[in-house]
Design an enzyme around this catalytic site. Structure first.
Site, PDB file in Angstrom:
ATOM      1  CB  CYS A   1      -0.966  -0.004   1.164  1.00  0.00           C
ATOM      2  SG  CYS A   1      -0.151  -0.234   2.759  1.00  0.00           S
TER       3      CYS A   1
ATOM      4  CG  HIS B   1      -4.521   0.558   3.811  1.00  0.00           C
ATOM      5  ND1 HIS B   1      -3.824  -0.243   2.945  1.00  0.00           N
ATOM      6  CD2 HIS B   1      -5.473   1.181   3.064  1.00  0.00           C
ATOM      7  CE1 HIS B   1      -4.321  -0.118   1.739  1.00  0.00           C
ATOM      8  NE2 HIS B   1      -5.336   0.755   1.783  1.00  0.00           N
TER       9      HIS B   1
ATOM     10  CG  ASP C   1      -6.877   2.022  -1.025  1.00  0.00           C
ATOM     11  OD1 ASP C   1      -5.667   2.004  -1.317  1.00  0.00           O
ATOM     12  OD2 ASP C   1      -7.380   1.314  -0.130  1.00  0.00           O
TER      13      ASP C   1
END
Lengths: 315, 703
Positions: B430, B473, B488
């Site tokens: 991420c 995250h 995202d």
């Protein structure tokens, strides 16, 4: 002088009143109003600890510290109650020893009765202390008190206390009694026996018959053979007095009054052991002749209570 | 009659000054229990010190050596202080102070000679127990502390004169049980105050999220299963794709790492007052509080930094907090123990512009990442200068190119890391993707920032969520007209990461939970073990929320509930009882109490009657009546005992029992017996009476 006596009377009255306020008579169950709770040093430390833990909990916002502080506080409350119940309703009884001689020690027996079992009771009299537990309704302890001097021995109050269960608090009860302990003189054997004594195996007077045994008869005159056959205790009777009359005389002894009394005491004991009849003459007191336990006790009590006439110094 | 045995003195009675070895052993075991509470946090050599002191005392006792001299004791304390300095570098820190307390507690056993010393040892033990609560207040700690308390209590009972361990334990159990209700009452009712003065605090290690992200950081977090926080929702719960917990926004990029600009740094950099970037209160000063979507009650773990997670932008909270301009939240102080926080949040990215301005969110290092810049220009041309189309194209590119999501990507070096990642390695997790996406947005002139936080959380059967470190995250927020938008990239590359958490990513199997080798989480697939783990976590959560989190607010609500219940009860009484008004109700209650007292009296009478039925005269009377029915009636004027004895001559096998009955009856009637013996004889009498009934020969004819 008169003032002094008046003050003494007042003080005595005050003491009696105070005693009534403070102590429980012996043979009565300890009531609620006569149990005194006195925190121990450890108990005060415990209180401080609870406060410290509470502050800790507040300053660190720590709920478990709060909980521990409250729990210790609650435990202290419960321990106080349980300690109080440990002593409530206990009935002490005092058993005086039979023979106490000066220079020896008096062995007091204290028997404590209670319906519930009790733990770790502490008994104190005049510096002596003993521990006792009450199981099955009764517990007992023995206290040894030194008795250095002859005469009436003023026995102080008993103090019953308990620190059970945690030692945070002392529960104290005073027990008053009106028992008087008479301390007999210290027996002192003399080197040369002054009282002429007959040989033991010389025949007694003529046998006259048997009569029913009465308590106090000399064991030397009990018809033991008949007892072993029939199981009936009887005393032999003699037509003539069995022994020469024996008189113990204060004036016949030498030395200080105390020494004389000690000599007389020792002779009373030996005569009693031999089962003889004896009488006692003290200045101002004459004890008629007799024998057996009663006579011995009367003679020794008289010796113990005897106050030497003034003016007679150390002779 | 039973003879009473005189009691011996207490163990090591007060007259004898020295404690006996059994009591010393008690104290030592108590010390071991208290030390066990500190085991996870104390230096290991303290355990060795405990053993050394105990061994020395045992040897001393066996040899009959005199007590330890002053010199030895001073030397021991000096050695302890030096060792602690060497361990912690200073004695002033909380760890050093706790070490000193434990060391003194252990060394005190050296000079424990009599009961007073022993009691001091127990006291220090209680203090050491409470200090252990600074480290942890979980269920295991509470159970351990309870054990230690019980042990210390029974040591005190032994010191106060309890002689055998069984008796001491029974007494300690009674004390604990009887005092527990009072403790609970005080715990609930005692007002909770704020701290009176500040105390030295334990240094907490900063775990979990950091406020800078270089590629590689969040992968570290995926190796750990430590709990970050727990949450319970009132009202709607977020779907798995909505569980984006915002913690920090990272708006400063230096070419390698993204880092957070705190309000103070922003104020210094942009030369404006701090109040422009942060406001303290229970409501956010930045956004109209209309769009509340989620109401959560967060149970936060202690941490050295005051971060607070929120689902989307925070809007309102139970206690005053610091609301930052970037739509995140800070506590007013770091947490030294777990705390509850009620929070309302929007569930979406903030709708207000960042006070730092859009220029701040477009800054990039110049002359870095030329290949990326070329790619951005190409994409921008293709989308015809429309930012939204550009962003869509950028995200689609992440989805179609051979990009991999992995927790153990190849290492990146050099100065153009975004280039290397986008065109060479094409594997990352991420933070790589978020960093690259934010850089590409900024290159196109769109204000963007990286958000670090948590995604997901495990939902328990009872409805609370646990968020752990491996849920950490990073994603991107970009400023479009009228609000920030969440992007995202990970959702494009590895959608399973969004729905099912990090463990769903197969490639990360190596690194996932690498540091939690023995965690119960590794047994997720074993049904019973997972149920067990969930049950334990639920218990733990309730404990933390209900007991440890019982502070001012929860106390107020509980007391309010109680008074409410009382009022309801009173109202029901008023309707139920005849009459109107307080007087009538009071009278009715008094009547009820009288009735209860009467019932109690009746019960008591019944008990007395039952006792009387066990009375010996009744027993024997019943036996005589029974005998009379069988033709062995008593003669007129005959006493019960004589009657039984007369029958005994002709009763054959029952004769002995009858004689015993007569004897016991006489003893009970005339002998001055103690209560226990009386009871024993009564029991025997009833047994014998039963035996008579069994053994008596068949009844005679006539009568």
């Amino acid at each position: 002088m008169a003032e002094g006596t008046a003050r003494d009377v007042r003080r005595e009255r005050l003491r009696r009143w105070w005693r009534g306020r403070l102590a429980t008579p012996v043979d009565a169950p300890l009531p609620q109003r006569r149990l005194f709770l006195i925190p121990t040093r450890f108990g005060l430390g415990w209180a401080t600890l609870v406060v410290v833990l509470l502050l800790f909990g507040i300053n660190y916002q720590n709920n478990l510290a709060y909980a521990l502080a409250f729990w210790l506080f609650a435990i202290a409350v419960v321990a106080l109650l349980r300690g109080w119940f440990n002593l409530l309703g206990v009935t002490p009884a005092l058993h005086l020893p039979r023979d106490v001689f000066a220079g020896g020690e008096a062995r007091l027996r204290v028997v404590v009765r209670a319906r519930r079992p009790r733990t770790a009771l502490e008994l104190r009299v005049d510096g002596a202390e003993a521990w006792l537990e009450v199981a099955d309704g009764v517990g007992e302890a023995e206290l040894s008190l030194p008795t250095p001097t002859r005469g009436p021995f003023a026995l102080p109050w008993l103090r019953l206390e308990t620190r059970w269960p945690l030692g945070l608090v002392r529960v104290v009860a005073w027990v008053s009694h009106d028992a008087e302990l008479l301390v007999w003189p210290r027996p002192l054997e003399e080197e040369a026996p002054s009282g002429r004594r007959r040989d033991a195996d010389e025949a007694a007077g003529d046998f006259a018959g048997l009569r029913r045994f009465q308590p106090g008869d000399s064991p030397g005159q009990v018809a033991w053979k008949q007892w072993s056959r029939s199981g009936v205790l009887a005393t032999k009777q003699f037509s003539a007095p069995p022994r020469r009359e024996c008189w113990l005389d204060y004036d016949a002894c030498h030395g200080t009054p105390e020494r004389r009394l000690s000599l007389l005491c020792a002779r009373v004991l030996t005569l009693h052991r031999a089962g003889e009849r004896f009488g006692l003459r003290l200045p101002g007191l004459t004890l008629a002749q007799g024998e057996g336990d009663g006579q011995r006790r009367r003679a020794l009590d008289a010796l113990a209570r005897f106050a030497p006439p003034t003016g007679e110094g150390a002779g | 009659m039973r003879s009473a045995r005189p009691a011996a003195g207490p163990p090591g009675g007060r007259s004898s000054r020295r404690l006996e070895p059994a009591l010393l052993r008690e104290l030592f075991l108590g010390q071991c229990l208290v030390l066990a509470l500190h085991l996870a946090w104390m230096p290991a050599w303290l355990a060795a010190l405990a053993l050394a002191v105990a061994g020395f005392r045992g040897w001393q006792w066996r040899r009959g050596l005199p007590r330890v001299g002053v010199v030895t004791r001073i030397a021991a304390v000096g050695g302890l202080v030096l060792a602690l300095r060497w361990e912690y570098g200073t004695l002033g820190s909380m760890d050093g102070l706790i070490g000193l307390l434990l060391g003194v507690y252990l060394l005190k056993l050296l000079e424990t000679e009599d009961r007073r010393d022993a009691r001091v040892v127990v006291m220090i033990g209680l203090i050491a127990t409470v200090v252990a609560f600074l480290h942890d207040q979980g269920v295991p700690m509470a159970i351990g502390a309870l054990l230690a308390l019980a042990w210390l209590l029974q040591s005190l009972v032994r010191l106060a004169g309890g002689r055998d361990p069984r008796q001491a334990w029974r007494e300690a159990a009674w004390l604990l049980a009887l005092s527990a209700p009072l403790m609970a009452l005080l715990f609930v009712a005692f007002p909770r105050l704020g701290p009176l003065w500040s105390m030295p605090q334990l240094d907490r290690a900063a775990t979990g999220l950091s406020d800078t992200i270089a590629p590689g950081d969040i992968a570290e977090l995926s190796r750990s299963a430590d709990r970050a926080f727990r949450a319970r929702f009132e009202g709607p719960e977020p779907a798995p794709g909505e569980r984006y917990w915002r913690v920090y926004t990272l708006s400063h990029f230096d070419g390698v790492r993204w880092s957070r600009a705190s309000p103070e740094q922003l104020a210094a950099t942009l030369e404006r007052p701090v109040e422009a970037f942060a406001g303290v209160g229970t409501r956010t000063p930045w956004q109209a509080p209309g769009g509340t979507r989620f109401r959560a009650e967060l149970l936060l773990e202690p941490d050295s930094r005051p971060w607070r997670p929120s689902l989307g932008a925070p809007l309102a909270s139970g206690q005053p907090q610091r609301y930052l301009g970037d739509g995140t939240l800070e506590g007013l102080a770091a947490l030294s123990s777990r705390a509850l926080l009620r929070l309302e949040s929007s569930g979406a990215a903030p709708a207000h512009p960042d006070p730092a301005g859009s220029r701040w969110h477009r800054l990039l290092p110049v002359e870095a990442n030329p290949r990326t810049r070329a790619l951005v220009e190409r994409l921008w041309r293709d989308s015809g200068g429309d930012p939204d189309a550009y962003l869509r194209a950028m995200m689609a590119r992440f989805g179609e190119a051979p990009y991999r999501y992995t927790l153990s990507p190849p290492r990146l070096g050099g100065s153009d890391r975004v280039d290397d990642f986008l065109f060479d390695t094409r594997a990352g997790y991420c933070s790589h993707y978020a960093s690259a996406a934010a850089v590409m947005a900024r290159m196109a002139g769109i204000p963007a920032r990286v958000v670090a936080g948590f995604l997901g959380g495990e939902r328990h059967p009872d409805g609370h969520y646990t968020v752990r470190d491996y849920d950490a995250h990073a994603w991107v927020e970009v400023w479009r007209e009228g609000g920030w938008q969440r992007l995202d990239p990970t959702a494009v590359i590895a959608p399973e990461r969004i729905d099912r958490g990090t463990q769903a990513v197969e490639a990360g199997g190596e690194a996932f939970l690498a540091d939690a080798r023995f965690s119960a989480l590794r047994l997720r697939d074993v049904g019973w073990a997972n149920r067990l783990r969930l049950g334990w976590e639920r218990l733990e959560y309730r404990w933390q929320r209900g007991v440890i989190g019982y502070q001012r607010e929860s106390r107020r609500s509980l007391l309010a509930q109680l008074t409410e219940g009382w009022r309801a009860l009173w109202a029901r009484l008023e309707t139920w009882l005849p009459g109107r008004g307080v007087l009538a109700t009071t009278l009715g209650l008094a009547a009820l109490l009288l009735l209860a007292a009467g019932a109690a009296l009746l019960v008591r009478l019944g008990v007395v009657r039952w006792r009387r039925r066990r009375d010996e005269r009744r027993l024997v009377g019943a036996l005589q009546a029974w005998l009379a029915r069988r033709g062995w009636a008593a003669m007129p004027g005959e006493s019960p005992a004589a009657h039984l004895r007369r029958i005994a001559l002709e009763a054959g096998p029952a004769g002995r029992a009858l004689n015993d009955c007569a004897h016991d009856l006489e003893r009970l009637a005339y002998a001055p017996l103690e209560a226990p013996e009386r009871a024993a004889r009564r029991r025997r009498l009833s047994r014998r009476a039963a035996e008579v009934r069994r053994r008596l020969p068949r009844p005679r004819r006539g009568g």
